[in-house]
Design a protein around this motif. Sequence first.
Motif, PDB file in Angstrom:
ATOM      1  N   ALA A 286      -9.733 -33.325  30.379  1.00 15.82           N
ATOM      2  CA  ALA A 286      -9.334 -33.939  28.926  1.00 15.82           C
ATOM      3  C   ALA A 286      -7.798 -34.108  28.282  1.00 15.82           C
ATOM      4  O   ALA A 286      -7.643 -32.850  28.569  1.00 15.82           O
ATOM      5  CB  ALA A 286     -10.517 -32.737  27.986  1.00 15.82           C
ATOM      6  N   ARG A 289      -9.942 -35.537  22.242  1.00 16.20           N
ATOM      7  CA  ARG A 289     -11.304 -35.788  21.744  1.00 16.20           C
ATOM      8  C   ARG A 289     -11.973 -36.907  20.881  1.00 16.20           C
ATOM      9  O   ARG A 289     -10.738 -37.369  20.062  1.00 16.20           O
ATOM     10  CB  ARG A 289     -10.835 -34.412  20.773  1.00 16.20           C
ATOM     11  N   GLU A 306     -14.543 -33.619  24.953  1.00 14.97           N
ATOM     12  CA  GLU A 306     -13.311 -33.780  25.543  1.00 14.97           C
ATOM     13  C   GLU A 306     -13.215 -34.294  26.050  1.00 14.97           C
ATOM     14  O   GLU A 306     -13.842 -35.101  27.866  1.00 14.97           O
ATOM     15  CB  GLU A 306     -13.076 -33.034  25.352  1.00 14.97           C
TER      16      GLU A 306
END
Length: 338
Positions: A286, A289, A306
Amino acid sequence: MLVLRPVQLTDLPQLQRLARESLVGVTSLPDDSERLRDKILNSCVSFEQNVRNPGPENYCFVLEDSTHQSLVGCCEILATAGFDEPFYSLRNRHFNSASRELNIEHGVPALSLCHDLSGHTLLRGFHIDPRLAKTASSELLSRARLLFIAAHAQRFSDTVITEIVGYSSDEGHSPFWDAVGKHFFDLPYAEAERLCGLESRTFLAELMPQYPIYVPMLPQAAQDCIGRIHPDGQDAFDILEREGFETNSYVDLFDGGPTLFARTGNIRSIAQSQTAQVKPGASIDARGRYLVSNDSLGNFRAIVAELDYLTGQPLVLDAGMCAALGVAEGNQVRLIAL
């Protein structure tokens, strides 16, 4: 995981709990089981209908904690404000007067009852568990509605408005209502808002003064409420302001709270959201977001995730994300960075 989805009839008890906890002034959430039941059924019909142009449809969403099977928020989109009955508000503009003999020209702000905002799409019914205010969950609850509009543009107007709850004290007193509306109804502010939620704002608005109310003639406490936001409504205001919504010259006729306005095509989550094809993956490195939604209608789902996303590339989602969104490999999703 928190998932935004359309409301269902089985949500009624928890939706009434949310209504009971919501701010005075959120009139679209009455603490009444029959009214809420009608709202849910109306929403279900709206999602099922084949709509080519915006009409009276009302889309109600809930934010569910899938781990605990509990609702922590709700929100709505009314496709067309004022479709079935006038959508009343107060227009706050200057009334200009002049005397040639005295060489005086003067402008006085005045509030006039109107239904100028009829025809716009209306965001309403926003309520979230106070523990989740000013978090990504608030962003999900508010902005996922905009992703839904982006996916189903034909169902909505080319302009969107929302009314932010105006100032009232912890005891439920509104200086604006006490100075204006109370003279015509002899009702406390909280009771007027409750009746508005149970019935309609039309019968209340029709008893309001039909002539301009000159702002300088109001008590200073009431003047200070014009365009003022209730502290607990600041989060909702800030999210939409970042989306490109702006205040205009209209305020709520009960508490004087501000109205926000935006051209649909200029709203950030609509104009800048991207679509991508799903690629299931076991793990994700990730790097940001995102708000992510499917483009479904009745099975609409949205989450915060994420992700590592590159424009034009498939979007890797893990099994939990795919399940929450109800998507599989090759399906299209819509996303925008938080």
